[in-house]
Write a protein that holds these residues in place. Structure first.
Motif, PDB file in Angstrom:
ATOM      1  N   ALA A  47      19.806  51.184  -6.046  1.00  0.00           N
ATOM      2  CA  ALA A  47      20.063  49.768  -6.321  1.00  0.00           C
ATOM      3  C   ALA A  47      21.456  49.365  -5.825  1.00  0.00           C
ATOM      4  CB  ALA A  47      19.917  49.483  -7.814  1.00  0.00           C
ATOM      5  N   LEU A  48      22.454  50.184  -6.073  1.00  0.00           N
ATOM      6  CA  LEU A  48      23.804  49.886  -5.604  1.00  0.00           C
ATOM      7  C   LEU A  48      23.866  49.855  -4.080  1.00  0.00           C
ATOM      8  CD1 LEU A  48      26.000  51.940  -8.099  1.00  0.00           C
ATOM      9  CD2 LEU A  48      25.762  49.453  -7.968  1.00  0.00           C
ATOM     10  N   ALA A  49      23.183  50.777  -3.416  1.00  0.00           N
ATOM     11  CA  ALA A  49      23.157  50.799  -1.952  1.00  0.00           C
ATOM     12  C   ALA A  49      22.528  49.523  -1.401  1.00  0.00           C
ATOM     13  CB  ALA A  49      22.406  52.033  -1.457  1.00  0.00           C
ATOM     14  N   VAL A  50      21.440  49.075  -1.997  1.00  0.00           N
ATOM     15  CA  VAL A  50      20.783  47.841  -1.570  1.00  0.00           C
ATOM     16  C   VAL A  50      21.714  46.648  -1.754  1.00  0.00           C
ATOM     17  CG1 VAL A  50      18.895  46.229  -2.106  1.00  0.00           C
ATOM     18  CG2 VAL A  50      18.441  48.687  -1.910  1.00  0.00           C
ATOM     19  N   ILE A  51      22.420  46.587  -2.871  1.00  0.00           N
ATOM     20  CA  ILE A  51      23.356  45.489  -3.121  1.00  0.00           C
ATOM     21  C   ILE A  51      24.458  45.472  -2.073  1.00  0.00           C
ATOM     22  CG2 ILE A  51      25.149  44.674  -4.725  1.00  0.00           C
ATOM     23  CD1 ILE A  51      23.248  45.589  -7.006  1.00  0.00           C
ATOM     24  N   VAL A  52      25.009  46.629  -1.748  1.00  0.00           N
ATOM     25  CA  VAL A  52      26.077  46.713  -0.744  1.00  0.00           C
ATOM     26  C   VAL A  52      25.564  46.259   0.613  1.00  0.00           C
ATOM     27  CG1 VAL A  52      27.519  48.335   0.548  1.00  0.00           C
ATOM     28  CG2 VAL A  52      27.422  48.474  -1.930  1.00  0.00           C
ATOM     29  N   ILE A  53      24.382  46.696   0.990  1.00  0.00           N
ATOM     30  CA  ILE A  53      23.816  46.317   2.288  1.00  0.00           C
ATOM     31  C   ILE A  53      23.572  44.814   2.347  1.00  0.00           C
ATOM     32  CG2 ILE A  53      21.742  46.492   3.730  1.00  0.00           C
ATOM     33  CD1 ILE A  53      21.676  49.487   2.897  1.00  0.00           C
ATOM     34  N   LEU A  54      23.043  44.237   1.295  1.00  0.00           N
ATOM     35  CA  LEU A  54      22.728  42.804   1.298  1.00  0.00           C
ATOM     36  C   LEU A  54      23.972  41.927   1.227  1.00  0.00           C
ATOM     37  CD1 LEU A  54      19.569  42.744  -0.991  1.00  0.00           C
ATOM     38  CD2 LEU A  54      19.668  42.595   1.504  1.00  0.00           C
ATOM     39  N   LYS A  55      25.088  42.466   0.746  1.00  0.00           N
ATOM     40  CA  LYS A  55      26.303  41.667   0.608  1.00  0.00           C
ATOM     41  C   LYS A  55      27.166  41.675   1.872  1.00  0.00           C
ATOM     42  CE  LYS A  55      28.558  41.126  -3.097  1.00  0.00           C
ATOM     43  NZ  LYS A  55      29.484  41.309  -4.180  1.00  0.00           N
ATOM     44  N   ARG A  56      26.760  42.372   2.929  1.00  0.00           N
ATOM     45  CA  ARG A  56      27.551  42.392   4.155  1.00  0.00           C
ATOM     46  C   ARG A  56      27.676  40.977   4.695  1.00  0.00           C
ATOM     47  NH1 ARG A  56      24.879  47.567   6.821  1.00  0.00           N
ATOM     48  NH2 ARG A  56      26.097  49.113   5.726  1.00  0.00           N
ATOM     49  N   PRO A  57      28.877  40.601   5.087  1.00  0.00           N
ATOM     50  CA  PRO A  57      29.065  39.247   5.606  1.00  0.00           C
ATOM     51  C   PRO A  57      28.332  39.055   6.936  1.00  0.00           C
ATOM     52  CG  PRO A  57      31.177  40.343   5.250  1.00  0.00           C
ATOM     53  CD  PRO A  57      30.106  41.338   5.008  1.00  0.00           C
ATOM     54  N   THR A  58      27.614  37.978   7.044  1.00  0.00           N
ATOM     55  CA  THR A  58      26.946  37.628   8.293  1.00  0.00           C
ATOM     56  C   THR A  58      27.336  36.201   8.643  1.00  0.00           C
ATOM     57  OG1 THR A  58      24.984  36.847   7.119  1.00  0.00           O
ATOM     58  CG2 THR A  58      24.967  39.137   7.856  1.00  0.00           C
ATOM     59  N   SER A  59      27.114  35.862   9.907  1.00  0.00           N
ATOM     60  CA  SER A  59      27.431  34.504  10.337  1.00  0.00           C
ATOM     61  C   SER A  59      26.441  33.527   9.705  1.00  0.00           C
ATOM     62  CB  SER A  59      27.360  34.419  11.855  1.00  0.00           C
ATOM     63  OG  SER A  59      26.066  34.777  12.294  1.00  0.00           O
ATOM     64  N   GLU A  60      26.929  32.323   9.475  1.00  0.00           N
ATOM     65  CA  GLU A  60      26.060  31.301   8.893  1.00  0.00           C
ATOM     66  C   GLU A  60      25.410  30.444   9.963  1.00  0.00           C
ATOM     67  OE1 GLU A  60      28.501  29.209   6.114  1.00  0.00           O
ATOM     68  OE2 GLU A  60      28.733  30.975   4.835  1.00  0.00           O
ATOM     69  N   GLU A  61      25.986  30.444  11.158  1.00  0.00           N
ATOM     70  CA  GLU A  61      25.433  29.657  12.242  1.00  0.00           C
ATOM     71  C   GLU A  61      25.640  30.401  13.551  1.00  0.00           C
ATOM     72  OE1 GLU A  61      29.135  26.691  13.108  1.00  0.00           O
ATOM     73  OE2 GLU A  61      27.838  26.202  11.447  1.00  0.00           O
ATOM     74  N   ALA A  62      24.951  29.962  14.593  1.00  0.00           N
ATOM     75  CA  ALA A  62      25.081  30.579  15.903  1.00  0.00           C
ATOM     76  C   ALA A  62      26.393  30.158  16.549  1.00  0.00           C
ATOM     77  CB  ALA A  62      23.894  30.175  16.772  1.00  0.00           C
ATOM     78  N   GLY A  63      26.832  30.946  17.507  1.00  0.00           N
ATOM     79  CA  GLY A  63      28.060  30.626  18.232  1.00  0.00           C
ATOM     80  C   GLY A  63      28.355  31.702  19.250  1.00  0.00           C
ATOM     81  N   GLN A  64      29.634  31.834  19.577  1.00  0.00           N
ATOM     82  CA  GLN A  64      30.046  32.891  20.489  1.00  0.00           C
ATOM     83  C   GLN A  64      31.397  33.435  20.056  1.00  0.00           C
ATOM     84  OE1 GLN A  64      30.300  31.164  24.391  1.00  0.00           O
ATOM     85  NE2 GLN A  64      32.306  30.267  24.015  1.00  0.00           N
ATOM     86  N   ILE A  65      31.611  34.707  20.366  1.00  0.00           N
ATOM     87  CA  ILE A  65      32.901  35.331  20.099  1.00  0.00           C
ATOM     88  C   ILE A  65      33.362  36.042  21.366  1.00  0.00           C
ATOM     89  CG2 ILE A  65      32.600  35.669  17.618  1.00  0.00           C
ATOM     90  CD1 ILE A  65      31.965  38.640  18.259  1.00  0.00           C
ATOM     91  N   LYS A  66      34.666  36.200  21.479  1.00  0.00           N
ATOM     92  CA  LYS A  66      35.235  36.987  22.568  1.00  0.00           C
ATOM     93  C   LYS A  66      35.682  38.313  21.970  1.00  0.00           C
ATOM     94  CE  LYS A  66      39.211  35.867  24.535  1.00  0.00           C
ATOM     95  NZ  LYS A  66      40.212  35.260  25.402  1.00  0.00           N
ATOM     96  N   ILE A  67      35.318  39.396  22.638  1.00  0.00           N
ATOM     97  CA  ILE A  67      35.739  40.731  22.203  1.00  0.00           C
ATOM     98  C   ILE A  67      36.661  41.309  23.268  1.00  0.00           C
ATOM     99  CG2 ILE A  67      34.985  43.091  21.744  1.00  0.00           C
ATOM    100  CD1 ILE A  67      32.502  41.946  20.418  1.00  0.00           C
ATOM    101  N   GLU A  68      37.855  41.710  22.825  1.00  0.00           N
ATOM    102  CA  GLU A  68      38.839  42.334  23.707  1.00  0.00           C
ATOM    103  C   GLU A  68      39.034  43.784  23.288  1.00  0.00           C
ATOM    104  OE1 GLU A  68      41.955  38.702  24.529  1.00  0.00           O
ATOM    105  OE2 GLU A  68      42.276  39.960  22.765  1.00  0.00           O
ATOM    106  N   LEU A  69      39.159  44.653  24.268  1.00  0.00           N
ATOM    107  CA  LEU A  69      39.495  46.054  24.039  1.00  0.00           C
ATOM    108  C   LEU A  69      40.843  46.308  24.704  1.00  0.00           C
ATOM    109  CD1 LEU A  69      36.055  47.734  24.886  1.00  0.00           C
ATOM    110  CD2 LEU A  69      36.853  46.851  22.679  1.00  0.00           C
ATOM    111  N   ILE A  70      41.834  46.753  23.918  1.00  0.00           N
ATOM    112  CA  ILE A  70      43.194  46.942  24.438  1.00  0.00           C
ATOM    113  C   ILE A  70      43.648  48.366  24.151  1.00  0.00           C
ATOM    114  CG2 ILE A  70      45.592  46.149  24.305  1.00  0.00           C
ATOM    115  CD1 ILE A  70      44.523  43.383  23.607  1.00  0.00           C
TER     116      ILE A  70
END
Length: 146
Positions: free
Chosen positions: A21-44
């Motif tokens: 039950a705790l594992a399920v709660i943790v998995i379901l509480k992961r933050p997700t985006s609320e709407e579509a969009g775009q992000i830039k990912i940089e590797l430095i």
């Protein structure tokens, strides 16, 4: 003796159900985006060279880790605090513990790991190799008055 085994089995079963039950709660509480969009990912890299800079679209309910895992070669270790990134394509933190991959969101150091970042349209997510104990990123402002 038989009754003792039954009690032990029931107790272990209850503990297992609570853990699930705790594992399920943790998995379901992961933050997700609320709407579509775009992000830039940089590797430095450690010398502040940009290894990669790409823009990725995302859908509502996507996670940063899903975008990384889909578009890059990612290695990580799982700890009590979540996923600890050790490699994103050519950005690699050696296993000797001298460096790590720091996450920045729009130039600010993230206070959460890759599992805890909520995607927002037009964010820039930077993954940077830094030395353990290097505090050169700290900005100190002095207000000196005579």
């Amino acid at each position: 003796m038989k009754q003792k085994n039954i009690i032990i089995n029931i107790t272990l079963s209850i503990i297992a159900l609570v853990a699930i039950a705790l594992a399920v709660i943790v998995i379901l509480k992961r933050p997700t985006s609320e709407e579509a969009g775009q992000i830039k990912i940089e590797l430095i890299d450690i010398d502040k060279n940009i290894i990669s800079e790409k823009t990725h679209p995302f859908e509502s309910n996507d996670t940063l880790f899903k975008i990384l895992d889909t578009n890059y070669e990612v290695l990580y270790e799982v700890s009590a605090y979540g996923k600890f990134l050790t490699k994103i394509d050519n950005l690699v933190a050696p296993k000797d513990g001298s460096t790590f991959i720091r996450i920045e969101i729009n130039g600010e150091i993230s206070t959460v790991g890759v599992d805890g970042i909520k995607l927002k349209n037009n964010d820039t997510i930077t993954f940077r190799i830094v030395k353990i104990g290097d505090f050169s990123w700290i900005k100190i402002t002095l207000n000196y008055k005579e």
